[in-house]
Design an enzyme around this catalytic site. Structure first.
Site, PDB file in Angstrom:
ATOM      1  N   SER A 152     -10.456   2.334  -3.476  1.00  0.00           N
ATOM      2  CA  SER A 152     -10.808   3.685  -3.894  1.00  0.00           C
ATOM      3  C   SER A 152     -11.916   3.690  -4.946  1.00  0.00           C
ATOM      4  CB  SER A 152      -9.539   4.406  -4.373  1.00  0.00           C
ATOM      5  OG  SER A 152      -9.751   5.792  -4.475  1.00  0.00           O
ATOM      6  N   ASP A 189     -25.098  -1.747  -3.298  1.00  0.00           N
ATOM      7  CA  ASP A 189     -26.151  -1.026  -2.582  1.00  0.00           C
ATOM      8  C   ASP A 189     -27.412  -0.873  -3.427  1.00  0.00           C
ATOM      9  OD1 ASP A 189     -24.406  -0.816  -0.502  1.00  0.00           O
ATOM     10  OD2 ASP A 189     -24.562   1.362  -0.291  1.00  0.00           O
ATOM     11  N   LYS A 192     -10.530   1.993   1.182  1.00  0.00           N
ATOM     12  CA  LYS A 192     -10.062   3.374   1.021  1.00  0.00           C
ATOM     13  C   LYS A 192     -11.255   4.231   0.610  1.00  0.00           C
ATOM     14  CE  LYS A 192      -6.739   6.295  -1.428  1.00  0.00           C
ATOM     15  NZ  LYS A 192      -7.736   7.180  -2.063  1.00  0.00           N
TER      16      LYS A 192
END
Length: 389
Positions: free
Chosen positions: A290, A301, A315
């Protein structure tokens, strides 16, 4: 978890079983008389069921039945008293035994990721790497990390039995829950002016604590040798704190987006520019989930960190708590988040850049991460050293 501002009207009652006797006209009359067919069902069950059942029990069963009907595995109902415990965890105030939990990359069970010093678990001799097999008299086979964690928490001075496997041995510990100090962020000095920052969950104030440890506002100054950010066994927590934690390592720009139903896409960007130069390694495992995946995914990224460990939980959804009239709370999935690169991690997780099997002892992954961090630091030094002819 988003702190929703919306307050839903109370869900009156819904029941998954029971036959209402009488003709169709009688049933319509009951509804027309001011109640719903669900109220009528509750009354009939209360009067006619062979075993007595209270209205409160029926209400809970009704709401849980409606949530199951959504097909949302993260939907949950909390009576008011239970949600007080959830709120306590989010603010860093709760009672428990002092364990951080993680998972095997094979998904075969829940492991002890680390033990918080000075807590009941530490005093009893629970060790990192122990595999949890039971809490109390209940086997935890098939349980996820959050369910095991919830079972270990409770009121101060209440006892709980923890059963673990350590190698071929089965060990049982009698633990007495105590108030656990915040301690969701721990900072440890590493050789060569590096620093290990362990984040157990994203509770209130976590982002500020991480930022202080990175930018030099901590007593030991700035970690010029690099940062090892340990997110193993971190089940998530507050989205705002996750965004602020990622921001501590980014100069600006996107952190995460999510798409709530019926509302515009929400874009979360760096809150306050952080240290974009310090070498950074993020340590993850199957218990990293999460909000913790938001941090790891955004740093990856943005080409800001090397990820070490085992695949994360996967998640990629955002839950929002909605308070009902009696103080109870339903928690619903309200959107899916995406990393700055547009990736949806739900059911997929993050594959590390440097893989270390979770079946190995927990310190094996940390040793590998330290080696990677040392290499990153050396590369930075090489870039800063002018060439000599």
């Amino acid at each position: 978890m988003l702190r929703g501002a919306a307050v839903a009207a109370a869900i009156v009652c819904a029941y998954g079983a029971g036959v209402v006797s009488g003709s169709g006209s009688q049933r319509h009359a009951a509804v027309a008389g001011g109640g719903s067919v669900l109220d009528e069902a509750a009354a009939q069950i209360g009067r006619r069921a062979a075993e007595p059942v209270g209205r409160g029990e029926l209400d809970r069963a009704a709401i849980e039945g409606m949530l199951r009907g959504l097909g949302d595995k993260w939907a949950h109902y909390y009576p008011a008293r239970e949600y007080d415990d959830v709120e306590g965890r989010l603010t860093g105030r709760y009672s428990g035994v002092g364990l951080w939990l993680g998972g095997s990359d094979r998904g075969t069970g829940v492991l002890i990721a680390s033990v918080q010093p000075g807590t009941p678990a530490a005093r009893a001799g629970v060790r990192a790497g122990d595999a949890v097999t039971a809490v109390g008299n209940r086997s935890v086979a098939g349980w996820d990390i959050s369910r095991v964690a919830a079972a270990l928490r409770g009121r101060p001075d209440e006892a709980v039995e923890l059963t673990v496997e350590r190698g071929r041995r089965t060990l049982r510990f009698h633990l007495v829950r105590t108030p656990v100090p915040g301690g969701n962020v721990t900072v440890t000095a590493l050789p060569e002016h590096a620093r290990l920052i362990r984040v157990g969950a994203f509770t209130r104030g976590t982002g500020e604590e991480v930022r202080a440890a990175v930018t030099g506002r901590s007593p030991s100054g700035r970690p010029t040798g690099g940062v090892l950010l340990d997110l193993r066994g971190n089940p998530g927590g507050l989205l705002d704190e996750a965004v602020d934690t990622a921001s501590a390592f980014l100069p600006g720009g996107p952190v995460v987006t999510y798409e709530p139903r019926g509302r515009p896409v929400q874009r979360r960007t760096v809150t306050v520019p952080g240290d974009a130069d310090v070498p950074l390694v993020v340590l993850v495992d199957a218990g990293t989930a999460s909000a913790a995946e938001i941090v790891a995914g955004s740093l990856r990224d943005r080409d800001r960190a090397v990820i070490v460990g085992s695949r994360t939980y996967g998640k990629g959804s955002v839950q929002e708590p909605i308070e009902l009239a009696d103080g109870s709370v339903i928690e619903l999935t309200v959107g899916r988040y995406r990393t700055p690169g547009g990736r949806n991690l739900d059911g997929v997780g993050i594959e590390p850049d440097v893989a270390v099997s979770a079946d190995r002892p927990p310190d094996a992954a940390e040793r590998r991460a330290r080696t990677v961090l040392s290499g990153l630091h050396a590369t930075v030094l090489d870039r800063r050293t002018p060439d000599k002819d």
